[in-house]
Design an enzyme around this catalytic site. Structure first.
Site, PDB file in Angstrom:
ATOM      1  N   GLY C  43       0.786  -1.229   0.000  1.00  0.00           N
ATOM      2  CA  GLY C  43       0.000   0.000   0.000  1.00  0.00           C
ATOM      3  C   GLY C  43       0.817   1.277   0.000  1.00  0.00           C
ATOM      4  O   GLY C  43       0.280   2.355  -0.161  1.00  0.00           O
ATOM      5  N   CYS C 252     -28.230  -9.300 -15.468  1.00  0.00           N
ATOM      6  CA  CYS C 252     -27.669  -8.953 -16.773  1.00  0.00           C
ATOM      7  C   CYS C 252     -28.643  -9.423 -17.852  1.00  0.00           C
ATOM      8  O   CYS C 252     -29.126 -10.561 -17.817  1.00  0.00           O
ATOM      9  CB  CYS C 252     -26.322  -9.632 -16.954  1.00  0.00           C
ATOM     10  SG  CYS C 252     -25.712  -9.585 -18.651  1.00  0.00           S
ATOM     11  N   CYS C 255     -26.714 -12.470 -19.921  1.00  0.00           N
ATOM     12  CA  CYS C 255     -26.355 -13.771 -19.335  1.00  0.00           C
ATOM     13  C   CYS C 255     -27.131 -14.073 -18.067  1.00  0.00           C
ATOM     14  O   CYS C 255     -27.024 -15.170 -17.526  1.00  0.00           O
ATOM     15  CB  CYS C 255     -24.855 -13.844 -19.054  1.00  0.00           C
ATOM     16  SG  CYS C 255     -24.342 -12.934 -17.587  1.00  0.00           S
ATOM     17  N   CYS C 277     -23.537  -7.089 -18.219  1.00  0.00           N
ATOM     18  CA  CYS C 277     -22.269  -7.214 -17.491  1.00  0.00           C
ATOM     19  C   CYS C 277     -21.202  -6.320 -18.119  1.00  0.00           C
ATOM     20  O   CYS C 277     -21.065  -6.280 -19.339  1.00  0.00           O
ATOM     21  CB  CYS C 277     -21.731  -8.642 -17.581  1.00  0.00           C
ATOM     22  SG  CYS C 277     -22.680  -9.841 -16.658  1.00  0.00           S
ATOM     23  N   CYS C 283     -19.324 -12.545 -19.089  1.00  0.00           N
ATOM     24  CA  CYS C 283     -20.658 -12.579 -19.680  1.00  0.00           C
ATOM     25  C   CYS C 283     -20.704 -13.558 -20.861  1.00  0.00           C
ATOM     26  O   CYS C 283     -21.606 -14.389 -20.951  1.00  0.00           O
ATOM     27  CB  CYS C 283     -21.043 -11.173 -20.131  1.00  0.00           C
ATOM     28  SG  CYS C 283     -22.791 -10.979 -20.505  1.00  0.00           S
TER      29      CYS C 283
END
Lengths: 415, 256, 298
Positions: C43, C252, C255, C277, C283
């Protein structure tokens, strides 16, 4: 699929590039530009591209200008990207501008100076009238004859006069005790607070327009430092390396540079007696405007070291140094052309939610405040142009129905 | 009793001119020390040097922390120093704009020191903010307003609340009543006096206003040209000044 | 990074005249050194000597340099932008690496050993051995509070993140919740405040304890930072206002997935929309596997 987002296959990208090449070439009946033409007849453009591209190579700079369709920032970018692929073999010795083969040299602070003033080729005193004769081709211009100057003789600096009197401050880099190797902005990440060597390198390849504006702002009072053009010299200097494996100096090139030493008033502080201070500018090629601007900004950035108040943007090193590079700046500004539909979608969801909260709060408030029925009668329609949204008046509240179909809108759940 | 703060031969020069010349004093828990002098006497420099805002040239600053441990502030690592400043110390600026975050609400101003020390419960921060707003007599309804909508006196009281929320033991104040009208000053002084008592605060109070020290300070130090020229109990110093400079200061001020 | 020898896309020959992956070996080594430091201090932003690349700053040069420094001949590269493999910038970066490396590329998340991304984390869970490379426009999470990098560095060094929470406090006070939709700041390993790059906050939970190595490259700002595998990553919040992610009340429309980040696609100027998606690979695979569910509109 009824939609096309900013998507494109490799073919589309290749077509765009091919189209660019064709447009760049223009009409085939017109002769193509040669690199030699660009190098000679657009020399100042070549100089600028070399300076901002941070690579002294007039041939490659000319190629970059040709390739970039005359876009000089794009040309500098091409040179920089090429530069990335080159290994760093040696560091040169400092160039000796004292021994410059002078093409032009002026000082504004003394009427005459040892070594003399020499105007050289300059726009300074040319009347800026469009020269229609130049539009015709096959122009022939001859070089005026001047006395031959011994090129090997060093021309003393105008500022030496002030140095002898002790009236101009020694810069930190003049201190012989300071032998730490200079910063290298092409190999190290610039971090603040900066030292002057790093600053000068940054300014030397900074965008000319940016430097010019920064310098100009100091003259108009945003960090004033009363500059005088101590000396401007333009000419050729020898670049020398001293490879460790050889142990002696080897001259590898002559390069053309512009050097500017500005003299600036300094009333002194509690620690430092009143004296003049210096701003320094050096660019590849003949580019006085940039070198002078660089010298002014260099001086402005010394404010912190001299204990001056920092009240202009040109004195703020983070502001100047992190925004001076046009390769960085053009990239980040233009990256907004890239698709941002994911983060925009997230923002859109948020704004819709905030908007729903807002409308709800407004409705509740109106519900409390309003004792009369919602404005749907004719007397209220005269308020139709009032700027504040009015509950129940559909002409003023943006129709959210089609923007935010309830079943589709995102809701919050704990992660 | 152990002193809370010991200043020993503290010196600060600007270009070989002494702004503070070998200043020494002890501050005991619950004590309010007034430092008085004209502008340029070095009193603000002294206060800022003690707070660590400016580096000092010589001398010691020793603070006795909550656990009774003496700490040399000149050698304390910055990370601990900054922590101490947020938990056990507070600094009240003359201009509340320098001590407040003007672009965030009053509640956030009070909450900031709690957030600094790791409080992560929004509701708790809100209730602490309400508590301290009432301590400094600001209506709760103003909690979500920006300080820029507050009067000068309210801003100064908000600055107090912002500091007091972590229950500091030592508060340094630089002309806290400086920019205020006389009537507003009186109210603020009153509030400060009661807070000092109820919270058992130790205070170093820099001012040029004899009325302020007479009301608040237990002890008084008079500074001139970077030196302490007279020190003692406030009433003693003001009623029977020995040093000619103190005599001049006192006589130049109307008695309340 | 030489994981699976299977070759999902035919490798092209690298363009002559360039070093493998464009950068010279010296430069790659210096970038890897920065990346190693970054892995050692999760980080924390490590300065590196970012080079000019043949694409513009702001267009993924940080990610491209990191990828160029860690890529090997046996790697399989996937490049996505906005979750999609076929957006122009993704196509262009993939084309660049094919040109200068001649390596295999893929659109399948599970086949990739190296994934360079802009603005999304794939829906398919990552696994050990994979490397995610994020393109980062603005690495400094404190910049909106403290524009001076000198001061921001000090705040990181001293772990002074109180002012960031002041911003969250203000959001809750004004809006009732934290109003940050993307590039939502996180605490890494209980120590450093980090920007996850402009991914939607929907993706933030995927950063936490991820088995893959996650590298973040900011070219213009010249910083590299990292999340080593299985690093603790916590999105900033309050105990009584916990971090939340978006969900959609509808699946979605291609899908039928109900647990993915959906794009709102405007299909005409009458306000018609399609919700699909954003992860095109995920997808497509679901569609191919006949996982199409009947949309359950509420």
């Amino acid at each position: 699929m009824p939609y096309v987002a900013v998507k494109g296959g490799e073919q589309a990208i290749q077509n765009a590039e091919a189209l660019l090449k064709a447009k760049r070439r223009g009409e085939l009946a017109v002769p193509e530009l040669s690199l030699e033409q660009i190098k000679q007849q657009m020399q100042l453009a070549v100089n600028r591209v070399m300076a901002e591209g941070s690579l002294y190579d007039p041939d490659l700079a000319a190629l970059a200008i040709k390739q970039s369709w005359g876009d000089l920032v794009e040309a500098a970018f091409l040179l920089r990207a090429y530069r990335t692929t080159l290994p760093r073999l040696y560091y040169s010795e400092p160039v000796e501008t004292d021994r410059m083969h002078i093409q032009r040299r002026i000082s504004a602070i003394f009427k005459d100076a040892p070594g003399g003033q020499k105007l050289g080729p300059t726009f300074d005193y040319v009347h800026r009238l469009l020269d229609f004769k130049l539009a015709a081709e096959n122009n022939q211009f001859s070089v005026p004859t001047t006395e031959i100057v011994d090129a090997t003789e060093a021309t003393p600096r105008v500022l030496n006069t002030l140095v002898h009197e002790g009236l101009i401050g020694a810069t930190k880099s003049d201190d012989p005790a300071d032998i730490s190797p200079p910063f290298d902005i092409t190999r190290q990440s610039l971090s603040t607070p900066t030292s002057r060597d790093a600053r000068l390198q940054n300014l030397a390849r900074a965008d000319e327009g940016f430097l010019l504006s920064m310098a100009y702002s100091t003259q108009r009072g945003y960090g004033k430092n009363h500059p005088f053009a101590g000396e401007i010299r333009v000419g050729e200097v020898e670049v020398v390396i001293c490879p460790e494996e050889l142990g002696f100096d080897v001259a590898i090139a002559d390069i053309s540079v512009t050097e500017v030493q500005m003299v600036n008033q300094f009333k002194g502080s509690k620690q430092i007696p009143p004296q003049f201070t210096q701003g320094y500018g050096l660019t590849f090629g003949y580019n006085e405007r940039k070198a002078m601007a660089m010298a002014l900004v260099d001086r402005a950035l010394q404010a912190k070291d001299l204990g001056e108040a920092i009240d202009g943007p040109a004195q703020n090193e983070e502001f100047v140094l992190f925004h001076s590079d046009n390769i960085e700046a053009q990239g980040f500004v233009q990256h907004l052309k890239l698709p941002h539909y994911i983060d925009f979608q997230a923002e859109l969801n948020l704004i819709r939610q905030l908007r729903r909260n807002y409308d709800q709060a407004q409705a509740e408030q109106n519900g409390v405040e309003q004792t009369s029925p919602p404005a749907s009668d004719s007397s209220a329609s005269s308020l139709g142009h009032a700027p504040s949204p009015h509950n129940g008046d559909s002409t003023q509240v943006p129709n959210l129905d089609h923007l935010s179909p309830e079943p589709h809108s995102p809701s919050e759940v704990p992660a | 009793m152990q002193p809370l703060l010991t200043i020993d031969n503290l010196s600060k020069t600007y270009n070989s001119i002494y702004a503070c010349d070998r200043i020494s004093f002890d501050l005991y828990p619950g004590q309010v020390l007034g430092i008085i002098g004209e502008s340029g006497s070095g009193k603000s420099t002294l206060l800022n040097a003690i707070a660590g805002h400016i580096p000092v040239d010589a001398g010691e600053i020793v603070y006795c922390d909550r656990s009774g441990q003496p700490i040399n502030l000149r050698t304390l690592p910055e990370v601990h120093h900054r922590k101490l400043m947020k938990t056990e110390w507070g600094f009240v600026q003359q201009n509340p704009r320098d001590g407040l975050r003007m672009t965030v609400t009053a509640g956030a101003n009070i909450g900031e020191r709690l957030l600094d020390v790791g409080e992560r419960h929004y509701g708790n921060i809100r209730s602490e903010a309400i508590e301290w707003l009432s301590q400094v007599e600001i209506p709760h309804s103003r909690m979500d307003d920006l300080p820029s909508t507050f009067s000068g006196g309210m801003q100064q009281r908000l600055q107090l609340a912002r500091i007091l929320v972590t229950q500091p033991r030592l508060v340094l104040m630089d002309e806290p009543t400086g920019g205020l009208d006389v009537s507003v000053q009186a109210k603020l002084l009153d509030l400060m006096r009661s807070l000092v008592r109820t919270l058992h605060l130790s205070v170093i109070l820099v001012t040029h206003d004899i009325g302020v020290v007479r009301l608040l300070a237990h002890r008084l130090m008079v500074m001139q040209n970077g030196q302490v020229v007279e020190t003692g109990l406030t009433d003693q110093v003001l009623d029977d000044p020995h040093h000619p400079y103190t005599q001049q200061l006192v006589s130049a001020t109307l008695m309340p | 990074m030489t994981l699976s020898p299977q070759l999902p896309s035919s490798p092209a020959l690298p363009e002559p005249g360039f070093n493998f992956a464009y950068l010279d070996e010296q430069t790659k080594r210096s970038i890897r050194r920065a990346a190693l430091k970054a892995v050692a201090i999760p980080g924390h932003q490590i300065p590196f000597s970012s080079r000019e690349m043949p694409m513009s700053y702001g267009w993924g040069t940080g990610g491209v340099q990191v990828t160029a420094s860690v890529i090997g001949q046996m790697d399989t590269l996937k490049v996505i932008d906005q979750g999609a493999d076929d957006t122009t910038n993704a196509v262009n970066i993939r084309r660049f690496f094919r040109k200068v490396c001649g390596i295999n590329t893929t659109e399948r998340t599970e086949e990739a050993t190296l994934i360079q991304t802009r603005h999304r984390i794939p829906e398919t869970p990552l696994r050990e051995g994979q490397i995610m490379v994020y393109q980062v426009p603005m690495p400094e999470p404190l910049y909106f509070i403290e524009p001076s990098r000198t001061e921001a560095n000090k705040m990181h060094a001293l772990e002074e993140y109180g002012p960031v929470y002041v911003r969250l406090y203000e959001d809750i006070t004004r809006f009732g919740h934290i109003a940050m939709a993307y590039d939502y700041p996180v605490m890494v390993n209980d120590r450093y405040l980090m920007k996850p790059s402009p991914i939607p906050r929907f993706d933030n939970p995927k950063l936490h304890m991820n088995p893959a190595l996650q590298l973040f490259g900011a070219g213009r700002e010249k910083r590299i930072y990292a999340l080593p595998p299985y690093t603790k990553v916590k999105s900033l919040d309050f105990e009584d206002h916990p971090f939340t992610v978006e969900t959609w009340d509808q699946p979605c429309e291609f899908c039928g997935a109900t647990d993915t980040y959906l794009d709102e696609v405007v299909t005409d100027d009458q306000g018609s929309r399609l919700w699909i998606c954003s992860d095109t690979d995920y997808c497509n695979q679901r569609q191919q596997n006949n996982h199409l569910l009947t949309p359950t509109l509420s």
